[in-house]
Scaffold this motif. Structure first.
Motif, PDB file in Angstrom:
ATOM      1  N   ALA A  37       7.437   7.107   6.811  1.00 11.35           N
ATOM      2  CA  ALA A  37       7.091   7.187   5.389  1.00 11.35           C
ATOM      3  C   ALA A  37       5.591   7.355   5.206  1.00 11.35           C
ATOM      4  N   LEU A  41       3.900  10.681   3.416  1.00  9.41           N
ATOM      5  CA  LEU A  41       3.122  10.573   2.181  1.00  9.41           C
ATOM      6  C   LEU A  41       1.695  11.074   2.376  1.00  9.41           C
ATOM      7  N   LEU A 164       0.829   2.203  -0.299  1.00  8.71           N
ATOM      8  CA  LEU A 164       2.140   2.042   0.324  1.00  8.71           C
ATOM      9  C   LEU A 164       2.358   0.608   0.779  1.00  8.71           C
ATOM     10  N   ALA A 167       3.050  -1.627  -2.146  1.00  7.37           N
ATOM     11  CA  ALA A 167       4.420  -1.448  -2.628  1.00  7.37           C
ATOM     12  C   ALA A 167       5.411  -2.161  -1.708  1.00  7.37           C
ATOM     13  N   ARG A 168       5.182  -2.103  -0.420  1.00 11.07           N
ATOM     14  CA  ARG A 168       6.093  -2.782   0.504  1.00 11.07           C
ATOM     15  C   ARG A 168       6.013  -4.300   0.363  1.00 11.07           C
ATOM     16  N   GLN A 171       7.943  -5.110  -2.598  1.00 10.01           N
ATOM     17  CA  GLN A 171       9.365  -4.962  -2.324  1.00 10.01           C
ATOM     18  C   GLN A 171       9.922  -6.190  -1.607  1.00 10.01           C
ATOM     19  N   LYS A 230       4.930   2.273  -6.930  1.00  5.79           N
ATOM     20  CA  LYS A 230       5.478   3.553  -6.475  1.00  5.79           C
ATOM     21  C   LYS A 230       4.915   4.716  -7.285  1.00  5.79           C
ATOM     22  N   ILE A 233       1.562   5.612  -6.035  1.00 11.26           N
ATOM     23  CA  ILE A 233       1.651   6.423  -4.819  1.00 11.26           C
ATOM     24  C   ILE A 233       1.897   7.884  -5.180  1.00 11.26           C
ATOM     25  N   LEU A 247      11.631   7.129  -4.849  1.00 10.13           N
ATOM     26  CA  LEU A 247      10.676   7.197  -3.744  1.00 10.13           C
ATOM     27  C   LEU A 247      11.077   6.199  -2.655  1.00 10.13           C
ATOM     28  N   ASP A 248      11.250   6.709  -1.456  1.00 10.50           N
ATOM     29  CA  ASP A 248      11.593   5.864  -0.315  1.00 10.50           C
ATOM     30  C   ASP A 248      10.301   5.461   0.392  1.00 10.50           C
ATOM     31  N   ILE A 249       9.972   4.176   0.292  1.00  9.48           N
ATOM     32  CA  ILE A 249       8.732   3.711   0.916  1.00  9.48           C
ATOM     33  C   ILE A 249       8.972   3.150   2.308  1.00  9.48           C
TER      34      ILE A 249
END
Length: 455
Positions: A37, A41, A164, A167-168, A171, A230, A233, A247-249
């Motif tokens: 990822a 990106l 990123l 965001a993780r 998450q 997200k 990003i 969006l797949d992080i």
């Protein structure tokens, strides 16, 4: 630092194109993380981000300015061409048909063509080192722009990575909050049954209901912040119109080992230091040029012309001359001395800025390595804590199945285990982030100084 500044003042200027291409070519630090990822990106950002177009336009402008500066001592002059066509007429009274006794006016006309060309070239000889100083300044100015372009690209990759990892982290926190809501909802259902049977007080159910409502609110808030992260990003990578929920992080894997010490070639690996050095070289070049303005200026002066006249009695003539011109800065010497003092002050400021850039580079690298070094101990402690809480939860499940403990104790043990697991996941993300910052702080690992002694 003084020796480094002296090297910057005396070293031969590096090719601007080579410096830029080397800095850009070795900017793939993110590939060492083996993060699909992250790689996707960053490569998207380097292709679609509007910032890249801005950087490329500025680099093209700098390249044109360098070309103009390098032609400062090329021959100058303008050529002129012209065509003049003149018409003339003349008349006289003559006798026409004298035998009839008539008379009249007869005329004769003619055309004259004049073709001329003229050129006056001028060549500044660039004596006393003017030509070399001008070239060194132009190259240094382009070095600043080209290295700034490479550093801007690297900063863009850093922005993508930091967004990123944020965001993780959100998450993980959001998932923990969702699991807590699910656990509290299950626990509340059991307690309501006990309260309906009169085996539990109503206040206990109300307290757990309040805790569940707060947990739900926190989960909703974290989900909103995750969507915002997200979207950030997508804006950075140039796809702001995409749906952030799609969006797949991904998840962070194992990060590479951070650098263990500051490399000896740190000053040749960090673009900010190289930019400061290029600015210092440019300032020294301008200082030298300002002092050379006090010296006489010699120029080769030429002049040539060719004129061609057509028609009857026409011909051609050519004239040329060549000489040496001398310009002495006598009347504006005071202004030139003031400009020389100003350029010396600017060179001193550039020297101080270069020293500051060196110190900041070492400070950033030291702090980044120090922070990355603490992650290993932190991870070891959190692994022990997570394993202990996991065993505690397993023991609670066994005790509950045997009727030795209440469900409240089991749910509390479960929450502790989930909390320590989430803390461990966040620590893993922090380790990846800190490793990234350490690699970024010491410069590109692939950039090596060919003159550096391997020992």
């Amino acid at each position: 630092v003084a020796l480094i500044c002296l090297r910057a003042l005396t070293a031969a200027p590096v090719s601007a194109e080579a410096a830029s291409e080397k800095a850009v070519a070795h900017s793939g630090w993110w590939r060492s993380f083996n993060d699909e990822a992250l790689t996707r990106l960053i490569e998207t950002a380097l292709t679609k981000s509007p910032d890249v177009s801005i950087f490329q336009a500025r680099l093209a402008e700098a390249r044109a300015l360098r070309s103009r500066s390098l032609r400062e001592f090329d021959p100058k002059g303008a050529a002129a061409f012209g065509l003049i066509r003149e018409y003339s007429s003349s008349g006289s009274i003559v006798e026409v048909g004298s035998d009839q006794g008539n008379s009249g006016l007869a005329t004769r006309s003619g055309a004259l063509s004049i073709l001329f060309s003229e050129i006056a070239p001028q060549l500044d000889l660039g004596l006393f080192g003017r030509r070399e100083a001008n070239k060194a300044t132009a190259v240094a100015d382009f070095d600043v722009a080209s290295l700034g372009y490479a550093e801007a690209r690297r900063q863009l990759t850093l922005l993508v990575a930091q967004a990123l990892f944020r965001a993780r982290t959100l998450q993980v926190e959001r998932d923990q909050a969702v699991e807590l809501v699910s656990s509290l909802a299950s626990e509340l259902s059991g307690r309501q049954k006990l309260a309906n049977q009169g085996l539990l007080s109503r206040s206990t159910v109300l307290a757990l209901s309040s805790e569940l409502a707060v947990a739900r609110a926190k989960a909703i808030s974290l989900d909103g912040h995750l969507q915002m992260a997200k979207q950030e990003i997508l804006v950075i990578v140039g796809e702001a119109r995409s749906n952030p929920s799609e969006l797949d992080i991904g998840v962070s894997g194992m990060s590479p080992d951070p650098p263990q010490q500051i490399p000896a070639a740190l000053l040749a690996r960090r673009a900010d230091v190289l930019i400061a050095e290029a600015r210092l070289r440019a300032a020294v070049g301008r200082q030298r040029l300002a002092k050379l303005q006090l010296y006489p200026s010699f120029s080769l002066l030429g002049d040539g012309s060719l004129t061609s006249i057509g028609g009857s009695g026409g011909g051609s003539a050519g004239l040329w001359s060549i000489g040496l011109g001398l310009v002495l800065p006598i009347l504006d010497r005071g202004r030139l001395l003031a400009e020389a003092r100003a350029s010396s002050a600017r060179a001193a400021a550039a020297t101080a800025e270069f020293e500051k850039a060196v110190q900041v580079a070492y400070g950033d690298a030291s702090n980044a390595l120090r922070l990355a070094a603490t992650d290993k101990t932190r991870m070891a402690s959190l692994i022990v804590a997570e394993e202990a809480d996991r065993q505690l939860y397993q023991s609670a499940l066994t005790g509950l199945s045997r009727g030795l403990i209440s469900s409240d104790i089991m749910h509390e043990a479960k929450r502790r285990w989930r909390s320590s697991s989430a803390e461990l996941e966040i620590a893993k993300l922090d380790r990846v982030n800190h490793t990234m910052m350490a690699i970024y702080a010491v410069g590109d690992a692939d950039v090596e100084d060919p003159q550096e002694n391997p020992s």
